[in-house]
Design an enzyme around this catalytic site. Structure first.
Site, PDB file in Angstrom:
ATOM      1  N   ARG A  82     -95.828  -7.178 -53.599  1.00  0.00           N
ATOM      2  CA  ARG A  82     -96.424  -8.331 -54.299  1.00  0.00           C
ATOM      3  C   ARG A  82     -96.335  -8.183 -55.816  1.00  0.00           C
ATOM      4  NH1 ARG A  82    -100.812  -8.511 -49.405  1.00  0.00           N
ATOM      5  NH2 ARG A  82     -99.433  -9.685 -48.027  1.00  0.00           N
ATOM      6  N   TYR A  88     -93.638 -16.407 -49.910  1.00  0.00           N
ATOM      7  CA  TYR A  88     -93.263 -15.133 -49.262  1.00  0.00           C
ATOM      8  C   TYR A  88     -94.083 -13.935 -49.775  1.00  0.00           C
ATOM      9  CZ  TYR A  88     -89.211 -14.733 -52.667  1.00  0.00           C
ATOM     10  OH  TYR A  88     -88.378 -14.670 -53.739  1.00  0.00           O
ATOM     11  N   GLU A  89     -94.020 -12.869 -48.953  1.00  0.00           N
ATOM     12  CA  GLU A  89     -94.870 -11.661 -49.121  1.00  0.00           C
ATOM     13  C   GLU A  89     -96.346 -12.049 -49.169  1.00  0.00           C
ATOM     14  OE1 GLU A  89     -93.400  -8.363 -51.215  1.00  0.00           O
ATOM     15  OE2 GLU A  89     -91.318  -8.923 -50.853  1.00  0.00           O
ATOM     16  N   GLY A  90     -96.676 -13.042 -48.348  1.00  0.00           N
ATOM     17  CA  GLY A  90     -98.048 -13.530 -48.234  1.00  0.00           C
ATOM     18  C   GLY A  90     -98.236 -14.778 -49.072  1.00  0.00           C
TER      19      GLY A  90
END
Ligand code: CAA
Length: 379
Positions: free
Chosen positions: A243, A362-364
Site C-alpha cells: 500500500r 487495488y491492494e484494497g
C-alpha cells in the site's frame, strides 16, 4: 525531525525521473492505446536495479530504503503508471515476501532473478469471489505429502501474462478458515497452469492483468512459504508494504497531472492573459499543490516507519486512502484546466485521470483502508 533527503535518495529520484522522461514518455500514449506491456522498459529498469530496490545485494537487489522506493515510484508514475504498477508488485509483494519469509532455497532459486529484473513476479490473492473479503479463498491446495495439489482461479492478477513466478494463496484446510491458507510459489509452465484472457481496463492499460487458472498443479512442498497455515498473514503483511507503493503511485499520478497543468496554465492564453493569471486557475493550482504535498508527506512517513522498524499498517493505509483520493481530484482538475485539450489523448492528463481510479481499488479499496485505519484507531 528532518525534512531532508540523503544524497543517495536524491540520486535515485533523479535517476528515476531521467528514465521516465527519456525511456517511458516516448511510447506511453501508444502503449496505453494498444494495451502494450512496456517489456523493453521493464527490462532496462531491472538492469538499473529498480525491480528489487529494497532487496539486499546478496540476493540480487539494490539494498535501498523504502523512502527511495517512494521517490522512484512517484517519478515513474508521473509519466507511466502502468510501468509503475509492474514495479510495485514485483518489489513490494513478491521480492519483499520472498526476502522476508522465504527459505534460503527459495531465495536462491526465485528471489535473485526477480530482484535482478531477469524475471517478473505476480501476487495471486484475489479470486472471482474473494476480492475485498480475502479470507474467503476458494482456490485449494490439498496436502499430498511431498507436494500440494493446486486447483482454482485467481482474478485481476497484475503481471499475470508476463510473470514467471507466482505467489499463490490457497486454502489447504477449510476447517481452519484463514489459518488453513498457504502461500505457494508456482512457476509459469507447471503442468495444469493456464493464463486467462487479458482484461481490457479503463486505466493502467500498459500493465498486464489476467486471470490465472490452476488445474491439478503439483506444487512441491519446498515451495510453501513459511509454516503450514501462514499464507493469510503473509498476504496481509505484504499488503501493508504494497500500500505504500500504491500510495506513491497515486502521488505520482497526481503530481504528474499537476506539473502538466501548471506548465499548460503558464503557456495557454485566454482573455488576453495566460491561464495562470486567472485567479480561478491559481486557486485550483494552490489546492492541487497543497493536497499533493500532504499526500507526499503521508507516503514518506509510512516509508520512514517501515525503514525504522516501526509498525506501519495504519500509516500505509492512510497514505493510500488519501493519496488515491488526491490523485482523482488532481487529475480531474488537470483535465479541467486543459479544457478541450485535456479530453484528448496527446495531452496525457486524460490518461492520468483514468489511471488514478485504480489506485482507489487495488491492494484494497478505499473502504478496506478505512477498515484497517479505524481498527487501529479504535484499538
Ligand atoms: N499483518 C499480519 N497479519 C494480519 C494483518 C497484517 N497486516 N492484518 C490482519 N492480519 C491477521 C489478523 O491478525 C488475523 O489473524 P488471527 O485470526 O490469527 O488473529 C487474520 O489476519 C484475519 O484478520 P481479520 O480478522 O482482520 O480479517 P478480516 O477478514 O476481518 O479483514 C481485511 C481483513 C483487512 C478486510 C483483509 O481481508 C483485506 O485487507 N482485504 C483486502 C485484500 C486486498 O487488499 N487485496 C488486494 C489484492 S493484491 C493486488 O491488488 C495487487 C495488484 O494487482 C496491484
Amino acid at each position: 525531525m528532518q525534512f531532508k533527503f540523503t544524497d543517495e535518495q536524491l540520486m535515485i529520484k533523479q535517476a528515476a525521473r531521467d528514465f521516465a522522461q527519456t525511456e517511458l514518455k516516448p511510447g506511453v500514449i501508444e502503449r496505453d492505446e494498444h494495451q502494450k506491456f512496456p517489456a523493453e522498459q521493464i527490462k532496462k529498469l531491472g538492469e538499473l536495479g529498480f525491480m528489487g530496490m529494497m532487496v539486499a545485494p546478496q540476493y540480487g537487489g539494490s539494498g535501498m530504503d523504502a523512502i527511495s522506493y517512494v521517490l522512484a515510484m512517484e517519478e515513474i508514475s508521473k509519466i507511466d503508471a502502468s510501468a509503475a504498477v509492474v514495479l510495485s508488485v514485483n518489489n513490494s509483494l513478491v521480492c519483499n515476501g520472498l526476502e522476508k519469509f522465504g527459505s534460503e532455497f527459495q531465495k536462491q532459486k526465485y528471489l535473485i532473478p526477480l530482484a535482478k529484473g531477469e524475471k517478473i513476479g505476480a501476487f495471486c490473492l484475489s479470486e472471482p469471489e474473494a476480492g475485498s473479503d480475502a479470507t474467503s479463498q476458494r482456490t485449494t491446495a490439498i496436502d499430498m505429502g511431498d507436494h500440494y495439489l493446486l486447483n482454482g482461479t485467481k482474478n485481476w492478477i497484475t503481471n499475470g501474462g508476463t510473470a514467471s513466478t507466482y505467489l499463490v494463496m490457497a486454502q489447504t484446510d477449510a476447517a481452519k478458515e484463514h489459518h488453513g491458507i498457504n502461500a505457494l510459489i508456482v512457476e509459469r509452465g507447471m503442468d495444469g497452469f493456464a493464463i486467462g484472457a487479458k482484461e481490457n481496463k479503463m486505466g493502467v492499460r500498459g500493465s498486464d492483468t489476467h486471470s490465472i487458472m490452476f488445474t491439478d498443479v503439483k506444487v512441491p512442498k519446498e515451495n510453501r512459504i513459511g509454516e503450514d497455515g501462514f499464507g493469510f498473514k503473509f498476504a496481509m503483511h505484504l499488503l501493508e508494504g504494497g500500500r505504500i507503493g500504491i500510495a506513491a503511485q497515486a502521488l505520482g499520478i497526481a503530481s504528474g497531472a499537476y506539473e502538466l497543468a501548471l506548465q499548460y496554465s503558464k503557456e495557454r492564453r485566454a482573455f488576453g492573459k495566460t491561464l495562470a493569471d486567472l485567479q480561478a486557475i491559481q486557486f485550483k493550482l494552490a489546492d492541487m499543490a497543497t493536497e499533493i504535498e500532504a499526500a507526499r508527506l503521508l507516503c514518506l512517513r509510512a516509508a520512514w516507519l517501515k525503514d525504522h522498524g516501526h509498525p506501519y499498517a495504519q500509516a500505509s493505509s492512510m497514505a493510500k486512502l488519501f493519496a488515491s483520493d488526491v490523485a482523482m481530484r488532481a487529475t480531474v482538475e488537470a483535465v479541467q484546466i486543459h479544457g478541450g485539450y485535456g479530453y484528448v489523448r496527446e495531452y496525457h492528463v486524460e490518461r492520468l485521470m483514468r489511471d488514478a481510479k485504480v489506485t482507489q481499488i487495488y491492494e484494497g479499496t478505499s473502504e478496506i483502508q478505512r477498515i484497517v485505519i479505524s481498527r487501529e484507531v479504535l484499538k
